[in-house]
Design a protein around this motif. Structure first.
Motif, mmCIF file in Angstrom:
data_model
loop_
_atom_site.group_PDB
_atom_site.id
_atom_site.type_symbol
_atom_site.label_atom_id
_atom_site.label_comp_id
_atom_site.label_asym_id
_atom_site.label_seq_id
_atom_site.Cartn_x
_atom_site.Cartn_y
_atom_site.Cartn_z
ATOM 1 N N VAL A 268 9.931 -13.440 1.493
ATOM 2 C CA VAL A 268 10.549 -14.753 1.334
ATOM 3 C C VAL A 268 11.968 -14.694 1.875
ATOM 4 O O VAL A 268 12.369 -15.495 2.688
ATOM 5 C CB VAL A 268 10.527 -15.213 -0.144
ATOM 6 N N GLY A 269 12.735 -13.719 1.412
ATOM 7 C CA GLY A 269 14.074 -13.540 1.935
ATOM 8 C C GLY A 269 15.055 -13.022 0.910
ATOM 9 O O GLY A 269 14.730 -12.811 -0.251
ATOM 10 N N PRO A 270 16.305 -12.846 1.363
ATOM 11 C CA PRO A 270 17.332 -12.292 0.488
ATOM 12 C C PRO A 270 17.943 -13.357 -0.420
ATOM 13 O O PRO A 270 17.915 -14.543 -0.122
ATOM 14 C CB PRO A 270 18.377 -11.772 1.475
ATOM 15 N N ALA A 271 18.499 -12.878 -1.529
ATOM 16 C CA ALA A 271 19.253 -13.727 -2.455
ATOM 17 C C ALA A 271 20.496 -12.946 -2.863
ATOM 18 O O ALA A 271 20.403 -11.756 -3.168
ATOM 19 C CB ALA A 271 18.414 -14.071 -3.680
ATOM 20 N N GLU A 272 21.628 -13.611 -2.858
ATOM 21 C CA GLU A 272 22.876 -12.929 -3.213
ATOM 22 C C GLU A 272 22.984 -12.670 -4.709
ATOM 23 O O GLU A 272 23.555 -11.673 -5.139
ATOM 24 C CB GLU A 272 24.074 -13.744 -2.739
ATOM 25 N N THR A 273 22.439 -13.587 -5.519
ATOM 26 C CA THR A 273 22.569 -13.464 -6.971
ATOM 27 C C THR A 273 21.195 -13.484 -7.625
ATOM 28 O O THR A 273 20.213 -13.939 -7.040
ATOM 29 C CB THR A 273 23.401 -14.616 -7.558
ATOM 30 N N ALA A 274 21.163 -13.011 -8.876
ATOM 31 C CA ALA A 274 19.919 -13.057 -9.646
ATOM 32 C C ALA A 274 19.460 -14.502 -9.831
ATOM 33 O O ALA A 274 18.272 -14.797 -9.742
ATOM 34 C CB ALA A 274 20.117 -12.370 -10.993
ATOM 35 N N ALA A 275 20.400 -15.414 -10.075
ATOM 36 C CA ALA A 275 20.046 -16.825 -10.268
ATOM 37 C C ALA A 275 19.392 -17.401 -9.016
ATOM 38 O O ALA A 275 18.420 -18.166 -9.111
ATOM 39 C CB ALA A 275 21.281 -17.628 -10.650
ATOM 40 N N GLN A 276 19.887 -17.070 -7.848
ATOM 41 C CA GLN A 276 19.279 -17.552 -6.604
ATOM 42 C C GLN A 276 17.874 -16.976 -6.434
ATOM 43 O O GLN A 276 16.951 -17.683 -6.018
ATOM 44 C CB GLN A 276 20.142 -17.165 -5.401
ATOM 45 N N ALA A 277 17.697 -15.713 -6.764
ATOM 46 C CA ALA A 277 16.388 -15.078 -6.643
ATOM 47 C C ALA A 277 15.372 -15.734 -7.586
ATOM 48 O O ALA A 277 14.247 -16.034 -7.184
ATOM 49 C CB ALA A 277 16.494 -13.583 -6.929
ATOM 50 N N VAL A 278 15.780 -15.984 -8.819
ATOM 51 C CA VAL A 278 14.888 -16.646 -9.783
ATOM 52 C C VAL A 278 14.516 -18.036 -9.281
ATOM 53 O O VAL A 278 13.357 -18.442 -9.332
ATOM 54 C CB VAL A 278 15.541 -16.697 -11.185
#
Length: 99
Positions: free
Chosen positions: A47-57
């Motif tokens: 899917v791709g990268p996320a800078e923060t845990a909140a973005q990943a969730v």
């Protein structure tokens, strides 16, 4: 897994009901340097990268299948029986409401 990610996963009701997680929804893993990487649901899908845990969730929640419900622990045969019983309960409630 990083503690902040577990806290955010648990705080999100649509993810909390899916524990223990299965291989049919996207998943999050820590990136090598920092941040997170979202993949799946197939292990070959990125899917791709996320800078923060909140973005990943948020990325995982956006990609949950329509109608994704609570995890069912059991065999495939037990799941079929469970789903049939749930459909009967839903049908009887709908009939009662329409009467």
């Amino acid at each position: 897994m990083r503690p902040e990610l577990l806290d955010l996963d648990y705080a999100e009701p649509s993810l909390r009901q899916l524990f223990p997680w299965t291989c049919d929804i996207p998943y999050i893993r820590p990136a090598a340097d920092s941040g997170y990487w979202v993949s799946g649901p197939l292990r070959s899908q990125a899917v791709g990268p996320a800078e923060t845990a909140a973005q990943a969730v948020a990325m995982v929640v956006e990609r949950l299948p329509t109608g994704c419900g609570p995890t069912f622990l059991g065999t495939p045969d037990e799941l079929v029986t469970h789903e049939k019983a749930a459909q009967r309960r839903h049908s009887s409630k709908t009939s009662f409401l329409m009467a």
